[in-house]
Design an enzyme around this catalytic site. Structure first.
Site, short mmCIF file in Angstrom:
data_model
loop_
_atom_site.label_atom_id
_atom_site.label_comp_id
_atom_site.label_asym_id
_atom_site.label_seq_id
_atom_site.Cartn_x
_atom_site.Cartn_y
_atom_site.Cartn_z
N LYS A 70 0.76 -1.07 0.02
CA LYS A 70 0.27 -0.38 -0.18
C LYS A 70 1.07 0.92 0.31
O LYS A 70 1.56 1.08 1.10
CB LYS A 70 -0.90 -0.16 0.96
CG LYS A 70 -1.79 1.07 1.45
CD LYS A 70 -1.44 2.67 1.30
CE LYS A 70 -2.81 3.55 0.71
NZ LYS A 70 -1.64 4.82 1.74
N GLU A 92 8.62 2.22 11.68
CA GLU A 92 10.15 2.87 10.76
C GLU A 92 9.03 4.58 11.04
O GLU A 92 8.77 4.93 10.26
CB GLU A 92 11.08 3.10 9.82
CG GLU A 92 12.41 3.30 10.54
CD GLU A 92 12.50 4.06 8.96
OE1 GLU A 92 12.35 5.53 9.34
OE2 GLU A 92 12.88 3.10 7.09
N CYS A 138 13.95 10.43 6.91
CA CYS A 138 13.78 10.47 8.13
C CYS A 138 14.89 10.78 9.51
O CYS A 138 14.28 10.54 10.77
CB CYS A 138 13.03 9.36 8.71
SG CYS A 138 14.32 7.55 7.86
N GLU A 184 10.14 17.16 14.26
CA GLU A 184 10.52 16.83 12.51
C GLU A 184 9.87 18.11 11.74
O GLU A 184 8.13 18.04 11.84
CB GLU A 184 9.93 15.56 12.69
CG GLU A 184 10.55 15.23 11.01
CD GLU A 184 10.03 13.00 10.58
OE1 GLU A 184 10.87 12.85 10.76
OE2 GLU A 184 8.54 13.55 11.48
#
Length: 484
Positions: free
Chosen positions: A175, A249, A283, A380
């Site tokens: 997906k 993650e 990331c 972030e």
């Protein structure tokens, strides 16, 4: 490319006929209308994956033959590398060199790495306390795996989940993120060419409701997700129904700690690479920089000058170094966080604005005078924003891991120093899944990847991913004449 739902070896249309549009982030122009999966397609994909899981064509396949399929798929991707890189650049925006050398090459390397593991999955014989009893262990696949991938490296991250899942005998439902589904669609076409049996690999495109349906479905045995910490928390809650195995993650806020003895020119170059690869949409991107106060002015000025020199443009242009952000929504998020930095009193040294009249481009942005409490030092951003913080001398450097650990994240960290003692000490004290010393944050298929704290659960890559996609079974065989 309009084919986007692949179930049980066939390309199908959604019953609802609903589609969504994917856009070129460099031009804001539409690329493709893509099918939106609904409940009927989720049910069909899960059913197909469950049937394939126990069908002789897959379950009965010899390990060497399963490895051969993965090697074949790697070879096919290599033959189509130019096409795949161009598709990734158009759909995601990353510079063509990044798409070719990082995304496509990384996908190929992951397939070959895990193809090599297929014939080496072993159990063990364990001495136990029962007399006349043989005990041995074996690894078995977890079952049906939903692989939910993000928009920043769509092809590579899909493959770094797909390769170990297939190597260990699972079946999968891919997906991809709705912003960037095209390279995953092409990957599934090429996997069909490689010869994977029907139902082993399925593909559902759509928004977050599709991923949520997979996470909640009792027929899915495992979820592997890469994305935001917020969504990761919701996956943990939704997976409780059948106690799915979950690998996550998630977000990061990677600290880059620069010792006084480091070569500033080399450090600036390495940190620009580590911070601005894929426009900071990584990331593990270096996203807060701790510099000795005595070197801070030099570091900031050189960092700003280096960012200003980078060429901003469409990823399809060969000399582009900084491409667009992925979407208007994400561009707005970055703009808001830069505004928060200015509002909290950080010094905007360079950047801080969009670039160009069209496309989702944002200039590399350097802040000085940043403190740990500011949003740009703890949130972030996932964009080309570089906040610089300072510390005072060797005594503060020795204790800097405590400051670096002062966020909810723990995915990666960096240390720049010529002193191995400093490097090893800080690496030991920093709470992060990976620590990079004197280098950008580039994962490798053979090394574990994952985070501490709110950066995730479990490890991907390396032999550790084999644990994520297998269950260990113990078998007791009594041979003492028919009775215990």
């Amino acid at each position: 490319m309009a084919r986007s739902l692949y179930i049980d070896g066939r390309w199908v249309k959604s019953e609802s006929g609903t589609t969504f549009r994917t856009l070129d982030p460099a031009t804001e122009e539409p690329i493709e209308e893509v099918s939106m999966a609904g409940s009927p397609e989720v049910e069909a994909a899960v059913d197909a994956a469950r049937r394939a899981m126990y069908a002789p064509a897959w379950r009965g396949l010899a390990p060497a033959a399963r490895a051969g399929l993965l090697f074949r798929l790697a070879d096919i991707l290599e033959r189509h590398a130019t096409e795949l890189a161009a598709l990734e650049t158009r759909d995601q925006g990353q510079p063509l060199a990044v798409a070719r050398n990082v995304s496509v090459n990384g996908a190929i390397e992951h397939l070959r790495y895990y193809a090599g593991w297929v014939t080496k999955l072993e159990g063990s014989v364990t001495p136990i306390g029962y007399p006349d009893t043989l005990h041995y262990t074996c690894r078995e696949p977890v079952g049906v795996c939903a692989l939910i991938t993000p928009w920043n490296f769509p092809l590579m991250i899909a493959v770094w989940k797909l390769a170990p899942a297939l190597a260990t005998g699972n079946t999968v439902i891919l997906k991809p993120a709705e912003q960037t589904p095209l390279s995953t669609m092409r990957l599934v076409e090429l996997a069909t060419e490689a010869g994977f049996p029907p139902g082993v690999i399925n593909l559902l495109t759509g928004d977050g409701t599709v991923g949520q349906a997979l996470v909640e479905h009792p027929g899915v045995d495992k979820v592997s997700f890469t994305g935001s910490t917020e969504v990761g928390r919701s996956i943990v809650a939704a997976s409780a129904g059948n106690l799915k195995r979950v690998t996550l993650e998630l977000g990061g806020k990677t600290p880059s700690i620069i010792a006084r003895d480091a070569d500033v020119d080399a450090v600036v170059e390495g940190n620009l690479q580590g911070a601005l690869l894929n426009s900071g949409q990584v990331c593990a991107a270096y996203s807060r920089f701790y510099v000795d106060r005595s070197r801070a002015d030099e570091f900031v000025s050189k960092l700003a000058a280096g960012g200003d020199r980078l060429r901003i443009g469409s990823g399809a242009e060969g000399d582009t170094e900084v491409g667009p952000l992925v979407s208007a929504e994400h561009l707005s998020k970055v703009e808001n966080l830069v505004g928060a930095g200015v509002g909290e009193g950080a010094e905007l040294v360079t950047g801080g604005a969009r670039a160009g009249e069209s496309g989702y481009f944002y200039r590399p942005t350097v802040f000085a005078g940043v403190t740990d409490s500011m949003a740009i030092a703890s949130t972030e951003i996932f964009g080309p924003v570089l906040p610089v913080l300072t510390y005072d001398g060797e005594d503060e450097l020795a204790a800097l891991a405590e400051r670096a650990n002062r966020t909810e994240y723990g995915l990666a960290a960096a240390v720049w120093t010529n002193d191995l003692g400093t490097a090893h000490r800080l690496a030991a004290e920093i709470r992060a899944g990976s620590v990079f010393v004197n280098m950008p944050p580039i994962p490798d298929p053979a090394a574990p990847w994952g985070g501490f704290k709110a950066s995730g659960w479990g490890r991907e890559m390396g032999r550790y991913a084999l644990d994520a996609y297998t269950e260990v079974k113990g078998v007791f065989v009594h041979h003492g004449g028919g009775g215990a």
